[in-house]
Design a protein around this motif. Structure first.
Motif, PDB file in Angstrom:
ATOM      1  N   ALA A  86      50.564  31.826 -30.989  1.00  0.00           N
ATOM      2  CA  ALA A  86      51.686  31.719 -30.052  1.00  0.00           C
ATOM      3  C   ALA A  86      51.166  31.501 -28.638  1.00  0.00           C
ATOM      4  O   ALA A  86      51.847  30.944 -27.780  1.00  0.00           O
ATOM      5  CB  ALA A  86      52.543  32.985 -30.104  1.00  0.00           C
ATOM      6  N   ASP A  87      49.918  31.955 -28.377  1.00  0.00           N
ATOM      7  CA  ASP A  87      49.284  31.713 -27.078  1.00  0.00           C
ATOM      8  C   ASP A  87      47.835  31.263 -27.330  1.00  0.00           C
ATOM      9  O   ASP A  87      46.889  31.841 -26.793  1.00  0.00           O
ATOM     10  CB  ASP A  87      49.343  32.978 -26.205  1.00  0.00           C
ATOM     11  CG  ASP A  87      48.765  32.742 -24.810  1.00  0.00           C
ATOM     12  OD1 ASP A  87      48.684  31.576 -24.384  1.00  0.00           O
ATOM     13  OD2 ASP A  87      48.400  33.746 -24.157  1.00  0.00           O
ATOM     14  N   ALA A  88      47.704  30.246 -28.173  1.00  0.00           N
ATOM     15  CA  ALA A  88      46.398  29.629 -28.453  1.00  0.00           C
ATOM     16  C   ALA A  88      45.324  30.656 -28.806  1.00  0.00           C
ATOM     17  O   ALA A  88      44.176  30.542 -28.377  1.00  0.00           O
ATOM     18  CB  ALA A  88      45.961  28.772 -27.263  1.00  0.00           C
ATOM     19  N   ILE A 106      36.472  40.199 -21.243  1.00  0.00           N
ATOM     20  CA  ILE A 106      37.624  41.073 -21.444  1.00  0.00           C
ATOM     21  C   ILE A 106      38.867  40.401 -20.864  1.00  0.00           C
ATOM     22  O   ILE A 106      39.006  40.261 -19.645  1.00  0.00           O
ATOM     23  CB  ILE A 106      37.435  42.444 -20.737  1.00  0.00           C
ATOM     24  CG1 ILE A 106      36.001  42.988 -20.911  1.00  0.00           C
ATOM     25  CG2 ILE A 106      38.500  43.423 -21.214  1.00  0.00           C
ATOM     26  CD1 ILE A 106      35.612  43.323 -22.303  1.00  0.00           C
ATOM     27  N   ASP A 107      39.766  40.015 -21.755  1.00  0.00           N
ATOM     28  CA  ASP A 107      41.001  39.336 -21.366  1.00  0.00           C
ATOM     29  C   ASP A 107      41.931  40.305 -20.630  1.00  0.00           C
ATOM     30  O   ASP A 107      42.096  41.458 -21.051  1.00  0.00           O
ATOM     31  CB  ASP A 107      41.690  38.831 -22.644  1.00  0.00           C
ATOM     32  CG  ASP A 107      42.868  37.935 -22.364  1.00  0.00           C
ATOM     33  OD1 ASP A 107      42.662  36.854 -21.798  1.00  0.00           O
ATOM     34  OD2 ASP A 107      44.001  38.314 -22.719  1.00  0.00           O
ATOM     35  N   VAL A 108      42.523  39.839 -19.548  1.00  0.00           N
ATOM     36  CA  VAL A 108      43.475  40.652 -18.770  1.00  0.00           C
ATOM     37  C   VAL A 108      42.904  42.065 -18.539  1.00  0.00           C
ATOM     38  O   VAL A 108      43.565  43.072 -18.780  1.00  0.00           O
ATOM     39  CB  VAL A 108      44.861  40.721 -19.444  1.00  0.00           C
ATOM     40  CG1 VAL A 108      45.918  41.225 -18.473  1.00  0.00           C
ATOM     41  CG2 VAL A 108      45.303  39.362 -19.974  1.00  0.00           C
ATOM     42  N   ALA A 154      34.729  40.882 -16.806  1.00  0.00           N
ATOM     43  CA  ALA A 154      36.151  41.162 -16.583  1.00  0.00           C
ATOM     44  C   ALA A 154      36.916  39.922 -16.163  1.00  0.00           C
ATOM     45  O   ALA A 154      36.535  39.243 -15.209  1.00  0.00           O
ATOM     46  CB  ALA A 154      36.302  42.226 -15.497  1.00  0.00           C
ATOM     47  N   GLU A 155      38.007  39.636 -16.897  1.00  0.00           N
ATOM     48  CA  GLU A 155      38.989  38.689 -16.377  1.00  0.00           C
ATOM     49  C   GLU A 155      40.011  39.532 -15.629  1.00  0.00           C
ATOM     50  O   GLU A 155      40.998  39.988 -16.196  1.00  0.00           O
ATOM     51  CB  GLU A 155      39.688  37.906 -17.504  1.00  0.00           C
ATOM     52  CG  GLU A 155      40.547  36.784 -16.933  1.00  0.00           C
ATOM     53  CD  GLU A 155      41.936  36.631 -17.539  1.00  0.00           C
ATOM     54  OE1 GLU A 155      42.613  35.652 -17.217  1.00  0.00           O
ATOM     55  OE2 GLU A 155      42.373  37.500 -18.311  1.00  0.00           O
ATOM     56  N   ALA A 156      39.704  39.817 -14.381  1.00  0.00           N
ATOM     57  CA  ALA A 156      40.559  40.727 -13.606  1.00  0.00           C
ATOM     58  C   ALA A 156      41.054  39.997 -12.358  1.00  0.00           C
ATOM     59  O   ALA A 156      40.274  39.736 -11.447  1.00  0.00           O
ATOM     60  CB  ALA A 156      39.768  41.972 -13.214  1.00  0.00           C
ATOM     61  N   HIS A 194      40.079  27.676 -18.981  1.00  0.00           N
ATOM     62  CA  HIS A 194      41.156  27.142 -19.821  1.00  0.00           C
ATOM     63  C   HIS A 194      42.542  27.498 -19.289  1.00  0.00           C
ATOM     64  O   HIS A 194      43.531  27.173 -19.925  1.00  0.00           O
ATOM     65  CB  HIS A 194      40.998  27.692 -21.242  1.00  0.00           C
ATOM     66  CG  HIS A 194      41.194  29.179 -21.285  1.00  0.00           C
ATOM     67  ND1 HIS A 194      40.311  30.064 -20.700  1.00  0.00           N
ATOM     68  CD2 HIS A 194      42.187  29.935 -21.796  1.00  0.00           C
ATOM     69  CE1 HIS A 194      40.764  31.297 -20.857  1.00  0.00           C
ATOM     70  NE2 HIS A 194      41.905  31.249 -21.524  1.00  0.00           N
ATOM     71  N   ASP A 195      42.619  28.196 -18.161  1.00  0.00           N
ATOM     72  CA  ASP A 195      43.914  28.618 -17.609  1.00  0.00           C
ATOM     73  C   ASP A 195      44.291  27.896 -16.325  1.00  0.00           C
ATOM     74  O   ASP A 195      45.389  28.120 -15.802  1.00  0.00           O
ATOM     75  CB  ASP A 195      43.885  30.126 -17.292  1.00  0.00           C
ATOM     76  CG  ASP A 195      43.899  30.981 -18.544  1.00  0.00           C
ATOM     77  OD1 ASP A 195      44.463  30.547 -19.565  1.00  0.00           O
ATOM     78  OD2 ASP A 195      43.348  32.095 -18.487  1.00  0.00           O
ATOM     79  N   VAL A 196      43.379  27.108 -15.770  1.00  0.00           N
ATOM     80  CA  VAL A 196      43.667  26.488 -14.470  1.00  0.00           C
ATOM     81  C   VAL A 196      43.409  24.990 -14.548  1.00  0.00           C
ATOM     82  O   VAL A 196      42.647  24.525 -15.397  1.00  0.00           O
ATOM     83  CB  VAL A 196      42.788  27.099 -13.340  1.00  0.00           C
ATOM     84  CG1 VAL A 196      43.084  28.578 -13.159  1.00  0.00           C
ATOM     85  CG2 VAL A 196      41.303  26.877 -13.592  1.00  0.00           C
TER      86      VAL A 196
HETATM   87  C1  GLC Z   1      44.301  35.476 -20.123  1.00  0.00           C
HETATM   88  C2  GLC Z   1      43.848  34.263 -20.902  1.00  0.00           C
HETATM   89  C3  GLC Z   1      45.023  33.353 -21.070  1.00  0.00           C
HETATM   90  C4  GLC Z   1      46.075  34.067 -21.859  1.00  0.00           C
HETATM   91  C5  GLC Z   1      46.440  35.403 -21.208  1.00  0.00           C
HETATM   92  C6  GLC Z   1      47.179  36.285 -22.161  1.00  0.00           C
HETATM   93  O1  GLC Z   1      44.678  35.184 -18.847  1.00  0.00           O
HETATM   94  O2  GLC Z   1      42.773  33.656 -20.250  1.00  0.00           O
HETATM   95  O3  GLC Z   1      44.691  32.148 -21.689  1.00  0.00           O
HETATM   96  O4  GLC Z   1      47.224  33.291 -21.957  1.00  0.00           O
HETATM   97  O5  GLC Z   1      45.293  36.127 -20.828  1.00  0.00           O
HETATM   98  O6  GLC Z   1      46.297  36.742 -23.152  1.00  0.00           O
END
Ligand code: GLC
Length: 561
Positions: A74-76, A221-223, A280-282, A342-344
């Motif tokens: 649903a969100d790749a 680490i996502d989010v 961290a993806e912060a 992959h988000d920008v």
């Molecule tokens: C992060 C991922 C993004 C995803 C989101 C929700 O930002 O990089 O692709 O949609 O988290 O998991």
């Protein structure tokens, strides 16, 4: 398509040396779009495995893989149904184990994505929480609440989903009547975990160990800023809801309580030999808040999104570089530079457009100018102290595909009409490897997102061995970095006097020579006295006997050695 590594010509496996990550260049593979071994139009693990020699030859140190776990997509894949299972569309667990082993054989480390803020609505816990109804103990592992209003018809608070619309979805009871609501900071198919619950913490500790036992070198680490919410889930009120960078703190993100989780994960990572890391993806509001994630007993790196969001302007770049180094120094962490992911919108296309449009852009702008600036920006990034991330295809100078037809788009944010994050498919189009073929060598079949015809000339095949190509520029830059580890490792950047809109800094290299990086952001060619021998440039430099002309939007590297 998968070949076994040729033992005769590969370097030794990565030694688990101290602090490899401090200066590492880490390449992000987006599994859907890297290489498709079975010809179904979707990338997969065997495809990635077959292309590892390319990554070794490019000269990166490690590979970060976006999620390949069991997921309804649903969100790749950022909606994980089972954290220990590889989704059949990407292959099998054996493929993952083989990929990790081959990567190590080629001297590459592997970082996998961990998605702890939320799971898929198909995750077993959530399905049981739904079917068992209100009062189920499993509902405590998520954020289920009764609604407000006379009939519970109003969401429990005013939070909005990052993908647009309310952050709450109402459930149905088994008799079909409207039931409780659950929280999802992203799509409704991505229910947020309740990190106050011990079972959630225990489960993720075992997931970390599961992948560490399979010998991964770390986790992205996502989010990473989202897991802990302010107690009582208070309304946001007038705070800007979905944009964190540069905003005030919100009750849904960057809560101090999240750091306790990272301290506990640090001890798990330390249990394993060598240096296993957390990234961290912060999206924290300030660089100082970002630095909290990389304190000595927490994670190792935190993406520098303030840098990613900076426009192609000399003063802004200088400030963000200084502010980053100043923020990271007190906690002893390396800066972690990143320009694309992959988000920008890819930086090639961001810089093709006027500044101030943010990180999600729908227009192609001036692609030639964008590529020139992107190449200059990449050489600037790779000359800075610390670690750097390269998003697949940026070494080819790929632009975003801005004209994808609606019917092929898959980004859930596009369909929830949020605007902010709705155009991410444009940077996810599969990579062109060859100048011909049904999907330019991505696979033997088609490609889940259409590739522009012009990408034939941007393919790996077209650029390999071509002097001045973006791919050869990256290879050369990474070779310079590996010949001079101090470029990444030493915190010794010194700005030099320079003309308006020209950035010049020096770095002392190991053994004495001085490295200089010059970036021309004036919009016109400049004439310089060369500060040494030209090592590399992002554009053609005219060399005179005692002066050089550096074109506009170009970066040059020099050394006195
Ligand atoms: C992060 C991922 C993004 C995803 C989101 C929700 O930002 O990089 O692709 O949609 O988290 O998991």
């Amino acid at each position: 398509m998968t070949e076994s590594p040729d033992t005769a010509e590969v370097p030794a496996p990565p030694a688990r040396t101290a602090d490899w990550w401090r200066e590492a260049v880490i390449y992000q593979v987006y599994p859907r779009s890297f290489a498709d071994a079975n010809g179904d139009g979707m990338g997969d693990l065997p495809g990635i495995r077959s292309r590892l020699p390319y990554l070794r030859d490019l000269g990166v140190d490690a590979v970060w893989l976006s999620p390949f776990y069991s997921s309804p997509q649903a969100d790749a894949g950022y909606d994980v149904a089972d954290y220990r299972v590889v989704d059949p569309m990407f292959g099998t667990l054996d493929d993952a184990v083989g990929l990790i082993a081959d990567a190590h054989h080629y001297g590459l480390r592997i970082i996998v994505d961990l998605v702890p803020n939320h799971c898929s609505d198909q995750h077993e816990w959530f399905q049981r929480a739904l079917s068992e109804g209100p009062g189920s103990r499993l509902r405590e592992r998520f954020h289920f609440r009764d609604g407000k209003g006379e009939h519970g018809e109003v969401p429990p608070n005013d939070w909005e989903s990052i993908f647009g619309g309310p952050a709450w979805t109402r459930t149905k009871n088994s008799d079909g009547t409207p039931g409780q609501w659950y929280l999802h900071l992203f799509a409704p198919e991505q229910p947020d975990f309740n990190w106050d619950h011990a079972a959630v913490r225990d489960e993720f500790a075992t997931i970390l160990r599961f992948w560490l036992d399979l010998d991964v070198d770390g986790f992205r680490i996502d989010v990473a800023h989202g897991m802990v919410k302010a107690a009582g889930l208070p309304d946001l009120g007038s705070l800007e809801q979905t944009k964190l960078l540069g905003n005030n703190a919100t009750p849904s993100f960057d809560q101090d309580g999240v750091h306790e989780i990272y301290r506990s994960w640090h001890t798990i990572l330390e249990e394993y030999d060598g240096q296993r890391i957390g990234v961290a993806e912060a999206w924290a509001p300030t660089l100082a808040r970002t630095a909290n994630y990389v304190r000595a007993d927490e994670l190792h790196q935190a993406f520098n999104f303030a840098y990613l969001a900076t426009s192609w302007q000399a003063n802004d770049l200088l400030s963000v570089i200084d502010d980053t180094l100043d923020a990271m120094r007190p906690v002893g962490a390396p800066a972690t530079w990143v320009l694309s992911n992959h988000d920008v919108t890819r930086h090639t296309t961001r810089f093709a457009n006027p500044p101030g449009l943010g990180t999600q852009i729908r227009t192609p702008g001036d692609p030639e100018l964008g590529l020139q600036r992107a190449r200059a920006a990449s050489l600037l990034m790779l000359a800075l102290p610390g670690s750097a991330y390269v998003y697949q295809g940026e070494e080819l100078g790929l632009p975003d595909v801005t004209d994808l037809p609606d019917e092929v788009r898959q980004d859930p944010a596009y369909f929830r009409a949020a605007g902010q994050d709705g155009y991410r498919d444009g940077c996810r189009v599969p990579i062109p490897w060859t100048t011909t073929g049904p999907s330019y060598g991505f696979g033997t079949g088609g490609s889940w997102l259409p590739q522009p015809e012009a990408w034939a000339s941007l393919s790996v095949e077209a650029q390999t061995g071509q002097a001045g190509s973006t791919l050869e520029m990256y290879r050369s830059a990474l070779a310079v970095r590996s010949a001079h580890p101090a470029l990444g490792a030493a915190d010794n950047l010194r700005w030099c006097d320079s003309a308006q809109d020209v950035l010049v800094f020096e770095r002392a290299l190991d053994g004495g020579p001085v490295f200089t990086c010059t970036v021309n952001l004036t919009g016109a060619p400049i004439t310089l006295t060369p500060p040494g021998r030209l090592l590399l440039a992002s554009a053609s430099v005219s060399l005179g006997p005692d002066h050089v002309v550096l074109p506009s939007d170009a970066t040059a590297w020099w050394t006195t050695g």
